[in-house]
Design an enzyme around this catalytic site. Sequence first.
Site, mmCIF file in Angstrom:
data_model
loop_
_atom_site.group_PDB
_atom_site.id
_atom_site.type_symbol
_atom_site.label_atom_id
_atom_site.label_comp_id
_atom_site.label_asym_id
_atom_site.label_seq_id
_atom_site.Cartn_x
_atom_site.Cartn_y
_atom_site.Cartn_z
ATOM 1 N N ASP A 119 24.708 54.003 64.190
ATOM 2 C CA ASP A 119 23.657 54.672 64.570
ATOM 3 C C ASP A 119 24.173 55.717 64.470
ATOM 4 O OD1 ASP A 119 21.809 52.327 63.326
ATOM 5 O OD2 ASP A 119 21.619 52.495 66.194
ATOM 6 N N GLY A 120 24.989 56.119 64.909
ATOM 7 C CA GLY A 120 25.779 57.584 65.041
ATOM 8 C C GLY A 120 25.796 58.084 63.701
ATOM 9 N N ASP A 133 16.026 63.003 67.926
ATOM 10 C CA ASP A 133 15.718 63.835 69.122
ATOM 11 C C ASP A 133 15.985 65.656 68.727
ATOM 12 O OD1 ASP A 133 18.383 63.699 70.193
ATOM 13 O OD2 ASP A 133 16.790 61.052 70.599
ATOM 14 N N GLN A 179 24.725 64.827 68.853
ATOM 15 C CA GLN A 179 25.804 64.949 68.010
ATOM 16 C C GLN A 179 26.361 66.498 67.976
ATOM 17 O OE1 GLN A 179 25.247 62.638 64.220
ATOM 18 N NE2 GLN A 179 25.883 60.843 65.378
#
EC number: 2.7.1.23
Length: 296
Positions: free
Chosen positions: A78-79, A153, A251
């Site tokens: 997912d990252g 988010d 990130q």
Amino acid sequence: MNSPFHNIGIVTRPNTPDIQDTAHTLITFLKQHGFTVYLDEIGIREGCIYTQDTGGCHIANKTELGQYCDLVAVLGGDGTFLSAAREIAPRAVPIIGINQGHLGFLTQIPREYMTDKLLPVLEGKYLAEERILIEAALIREGKTAERALALNDAVLSRGGAGQMIEFEVFVNQEFVYTQRSDGLIVSTPTGSTAYSLAAGGPIMQAGLHAFTLVPICPQSMTNRPIAIPDTSEIEILVTQGGDARVHFDGQTHIDVQNLDRITIRRYRNPLRILHPTDYQYFKTLRQKLHWGEQLV
């Protein structure tokens, strides 16, 4: 193959076991079916692609993949998906995830069944889903100092000093509250199963047009998550920030100073995610969150 797609981009996750073999299988499969392949330059630099597989492929950065490709396939977790999504969202290019990680809320296709699952998608048989993104701006002394996008988010959080921060929240210019806490999560429905969930926020079905405001360890126990329409504009005035930061999808980040204003709204383009036709949202939740299976 008669396909609605012609140019396929591939983004790979560095330092992933067997990623070269997975990429080799995908590149070979796409070439055999007559697609033009674009490879993310970071994957080349990090050794995610065998040298012999780059022949006949185009090399580009993630932003250029959004410019040149009809579809971007993400090989990773997912990252990796989040990182690629922020880059290609401005071009409104669809994206599909092939799971090389562990959780895989966004990367739905298991690598073991990659080509079998991809073939119908490339033939035009898929479920398309649009996800909203966050667009945030940092306003300092009346001027926009920074801008950023997020799929999951935007998180205002205390810094390394470990002290609570204080801020005021406005929705559509209406004052909501002053809060002393470790921070505030502004989450999309996509991000509602990430940090927001861990902080006590609700799970929102992915297609909802809404944001949630989820406090992080608030001083007042009466501070609770709030859901608002995604047509709203959120403004956060930092009154006592210490060395606070705003993080985007966990990130990237922006350092915050006292009296900075953070404005958050829905980004103009949704992200278009493609799924195999057997995709079921609640099945994914059951599997990933270990909910009970149907009894009758």
